[in-house]
Scaffold this motif. Structure first.
Motif, PDB file in Angstrom:
ATOM      1  N   THR A 368       0.803  -1.225   0.000  1.00 25.12           N
ATOM      2  CA  THR A 368       0.000   0.000   0.000  1.00 25.12           C
ATOM      3  C   THR A 368       0.838   1.278   0.000  1.00 25.12           C
ATOM      4  OG1 THR A 368      -2.002   0.904   0.988  1.00 25.12           O
ATOM      5  CG2 THR A 368      -0.268   0.269   2.525  1.00 25.12           C
ATOM      6  N   LEU A 369       2.074   1.185   0.479  1.00 25.88           N
ATOM      7  CA  LEU A 369       2.926   2.368   0.607  1.00 25.88           C
ATOM      8  C   LEU A 369       3.226   3.020  -0.746  1.00 25.88           C
ATOM      9  CD1 LEU A 369       4.784   4.238   2.261  1.00 25.88           C
ATOM     10  CD2 LEU A 369       6.515   2.452   2.215  1.00 25.88           C
ATOM     11  N   GLY A 370       3.166   2.254  -1.819  1.00 23.76           N
ATOM     12  CA  GLY A 370       3.439   2.821  -3.149  1.00 23.76           C
ATOM     13  C   GLY A 370       2.266   3.624  -3.689  1.00 23.76           C
ATOM     14  N   GLY A 371       1.210   3.782  -2.910  1.00 21.45           N
ATOM     15  CA  GLY A 371       0.053   4.552  -3.368  1.00 21.45           C
ATOM     16  C   GLY A 371      -0.566   3.962  -4.625  1.00 21.45           C
ATOM     17  N   GLY A 372      -0.384   2.665  -4.829  1.00 20.37           N
ATOM     18  CA  GLY A 372      -0.955   2.006  -6.009  1.00 20.37           C
ATOM     19  C   GLY A 372       0.118   1.540  -6.986  1.00 20.37           C
ATOM     20  N   PHE A 373       1.348   1.985  -6.781  1.00 23.15           N
ATOM     21  CA  PHE A 373       2.451   1.536  -7.636  1.00 23.15           C
ATOM     22  C   PHE A 373       3.326   0.530  -6.878  1.00 23.15           C
ATOM     23  CE2 PHE A 373       1.922   5.728  -9.944  1.00 23.15           C
ATOM     24  CZ  PHE A 373       1.486   5.149 -11.123  1.00 23.15           C
ATOM     25  N   PRO A 374       4.107  -0.290  -7.626  1.00 27.27           N
ATOM     26  CA  PRO A 374       4.914  -1.329  -6.957  1.00 27.27           C
ATOM     27  C   PRO A 374       6.072  -0.748  -6.154  1.00 27.27           C
ATOM     28  CG  PRO A 374       5.228  -1.393  -9.361  1.00 27.27           C
ATOM     29  CD  PRO A 374       4.220  -0.327  -9.085  1.00 27.27           C
ATOM     30  N   VAL A 375       6.262  -1.296  -4.973  1.00 27.88           N
ATOM     31  CA  VAL A 375       7.317  -0.729  -4.125  1.00 27.88           C
ATOM     32  C   VAL A 375       7.781  -1.689  -3.036  1.00 27.88           C
ATOM     33  CG1 VAL A 375       5.894   0.322  -2.292  1.00 27.88           C
ATOM     34  CG2 VAL A 375       7.973   1.460  -3.023  1.00 27.88           C
ATOM     35  N   GLY A 376       8.978  -1.465  -2.562  1.00 28.58           N
ATOM     36  CA  GLY A 376       9.507  -2.118  -1.370  1.00 28.58           C
ATOM     37  C   GLY A 376      10.377  -1.078  -0.674  1.00 28.58           C
TER      38      GLY A 376
END
Ligand SMILES: Cc1ncc(COP(=O)(O)O)c(C=O)c1O
Length: 553
Positions: A368-376
């Motif tokens: 969820t931290l990516g605001g809809g974009f992929p992230v780590g």
């Protein structure tokens, strides 16, 4: 003669002196393994390789529990009706799914593992579920045929605030970084704010950006190994930390379990003992989702062969366990890694650390931290995050990645992080735990009141369905829910992931759909059980079946 005996005794004593401590250490480790198959990964892999394939076909499919003809017929008619209802509603979506499936290996995998394998072939010939969505709005998703479903897939956990929230994070984030476009290497200025907000909410000193949760976990473990000079990572039975070999060492991974990964019994004193005794452990990985089902893998309908799915969530006990773990890590210089990729913001603004009152050394975030974009993301204390040594210039811990801190992701993250600080969302966070406990209670009261043999168990917005009937067909509920317009992910009723856009009216709507689905399932005879049938007798019978097939083939 006496001299010879003395020599061999001394040799034995020397051998024992050398081997003894190793044997003792091995014994202690064995005692710290969970007694289930999930705690013994080599055996679990052997069993998984041994299990033969076979299918229930035709009449047998409806009578795996030896139901009488009349019940079997009822079930048969129900399956036909469900198959044709879903087929007529979404012809375009199903055609697209069928056309793509042969070329998308992931699609094949998830459709193969929606239900226990014996039922899969016949089911897929009679009932299909589409794999395409074309619109997301509030708590809803629509397929290519404009069929709207209440979304409890949760997009693997990403969707915490409802589809519209992320659509606007993505849009505003793109607007923010539009002038920079795809430039990588140096950062868009919004990163400066992102880092400050991340350090503040995680109570850590430094941040590193990655492209997925799996990568974030890899990096956290790598940093722990770099700073301790030790190889072993400890994970707990059943916990998921991504699909990297070292953290997914059991069935599903083609490689044998790594010697560098110790899979131990969570919430067990013997585990603390092993951590205290050994000197080769770099880090302990905790997935706070396991508080719901310590030492068990995430529930999925593909393994729902009976009604024995159980969950035990005890917040206070888990908090106490984490504090004991924290203490041992402090004593031994082991890195405590809290993997918040899934649960992070689902437990509140301060994530699992604040929720359970523990201060980790390294924290991983994603979804969820990516605001809809992929992230780590990894947030950590400075002493664990530094990737080089001042005194040894050649000793570095290299970790980069082309798309790290991609402007589009950083833009959407910036919008996300700012929004979750707004008073309205802070209030939502504060009320979240109590609200979802109440909702769970509401649904369970209704289910009980209506004599339905299903219940829900959950931790905030993450729920699982449990069954009170030792039935071979409990997994059928996922298709009745689909018929009622509830969208589940491929693990079926194992996991329902709600989002916070669910208002009271939405939740009431959800409950009435859920109850309708359960009534229909009950009326169609799937919960009929033979006298004396129990989860145990089912398991025994399935095991006997497997042995027979193996023997015959
Ligand atoms: C706790 C946890 N860690 C790590 C991961 C891996 O994240 P990703 O799928 O983004 O690689 C997941 C994914 O579900 C997860 O739940």
């Amino acid at each position: 003669m006496f001299k010879e005996n003395l020599l061999s005794l001394s040799a034995i004593a020397l051998l024992l002196l050398y081997v003894g401590p190793k044997l003792w250490q091995r014994l202690q480790l064995s005692l710290a393994k969970h007694p289930s198959m999930a705690g013994h990964l080599r055996w679990a892999k052997r069993l998984a390789h041994w299990a033969p394939a076979y299918d229930y076909l035709g009449a047998q499919w409806f009578r795996a529990d030896h139901a009488p003809e009349a019940v079997a017929l009822q079930r048969q008619q129900a399956l036909q009706r469900l198959g044709s209802t879903l087929g007529q509603r979404s012809p375009k979506t199903l055609a697209m799914t069928q056309a793509t499936k042969p070329m998308v290996s992931d699609m094949q995998l998830i459709s193969r593992y929606r239900v226990p394998f014996q039922f899969q072939k016949f089911l897929s010939e009679n009932l299909q579920v589409g794999s395409y969505w074309t619109q997301g709005k509030g708590v809803w998703v629509a397929d290519a045929d404009d069929q709207w479903h209440m979304d409890v897939t949760g997009s693997y956990g990403v969707n915490l605030f409802g589809a519209d929230f992320y659509k606007s994070c993505m849009q505003e984030g793109m607007d923010l970084v539009r002038d920079l476009g795809p430039v990588l290497g140096a950062y868009h200025p919004c990163v400066q704010e992102n880092v400050a907000m991340l350090c503040q909410l995680s109570h850590k000193d430094e941040v590193s950006f990655h492209m997925s949760g799996t990568e974030a976990v890899m990096q956290a473990v790598r940093m722990a190994r770099f700073h301790t000079g030790k190889r072993k990572l400890v994970r707990f039975t059943g916990a998921y930390h991504g699909w990297w070999d070292d953290v997914q060492p059991g069935p599903g991974n083609p490689m044998p379990p790594s010697d560098d990964t110790l899979t131990l019994n969570e919430m067990h004193t013997q585990t603390l003992k092993v951590l205290r005794q050994r000197n080769d452990i770099a880090c302990v990985l905790v997935n706070p989702l396991q508080a719901m089902h310590p030492n068990k893998a995430a529930p999925s309908d593909s393994t729902l062969i009976d009604g024995s799915r159980q969950l035990h969530y005890d917040k206070a006990a888990y908090a106490q366990w984490l504090s004991q773990l924290r203490q041992v890590c402090d004593e031994k210089g082991i890195a405590f890694i809290m993997d918040e990729v899934f649960m992070g913001f689902r437990l509140g603004y301060g994530g699992a650390q604040a929720f359970f009152g523990v201060d980790a050394d390294l924290v991983t975030y994603g979804k969820t931290l990516g605001g809809g974009f992929p992230v780590g993301v990894v947030c950590g204390k400075a002493q664990w995050m530094r990737r080089f040594r001042e005194d040894k210039p050649g000793n570095i811990c290299f970790a980069r990645g082309t798309f790290n801190a991609h402007p589009a992701v950083m833009g959407a993250m910036n919008v996300f992080l700012k929004r979750i600080q707004e008073p309205a969302i802070q209030t939502v966070f504060q009320k979240m735990e109590g609200l979802w406990i109440d909702r769970m209670q509401q649904l369970n009261d209704q289910l009980k009141g209506q004599g339905l043999p299903v219940r829900v168990v959950g931790m905030a917005t993450v729920w699982s369905v449990v069954y009170e009937v030792p039935s071979r067909y409990n997994w059928m509920l996922q298709f009745y829910l689909r018929e009622q317009g509830i969208a589940l992910s491929w693990v079926g009723t194992g996991r329902m992931i709600f989002n916070l856009a669910f208002e009271e009216a939405h939740f009431a709507d959800f409950c009435s759909r859920f109850i309708k689905a359960a009534h229909a399932m009950q009326n169609d005879g799937w919960w009929w059980t033979a006298q004396g049938q129990s989860n145990r007798t089912i398991r025994r019978e399935v095991m006997r079946e497997m042995v027979r097939v193996k023997w015959a083939g």
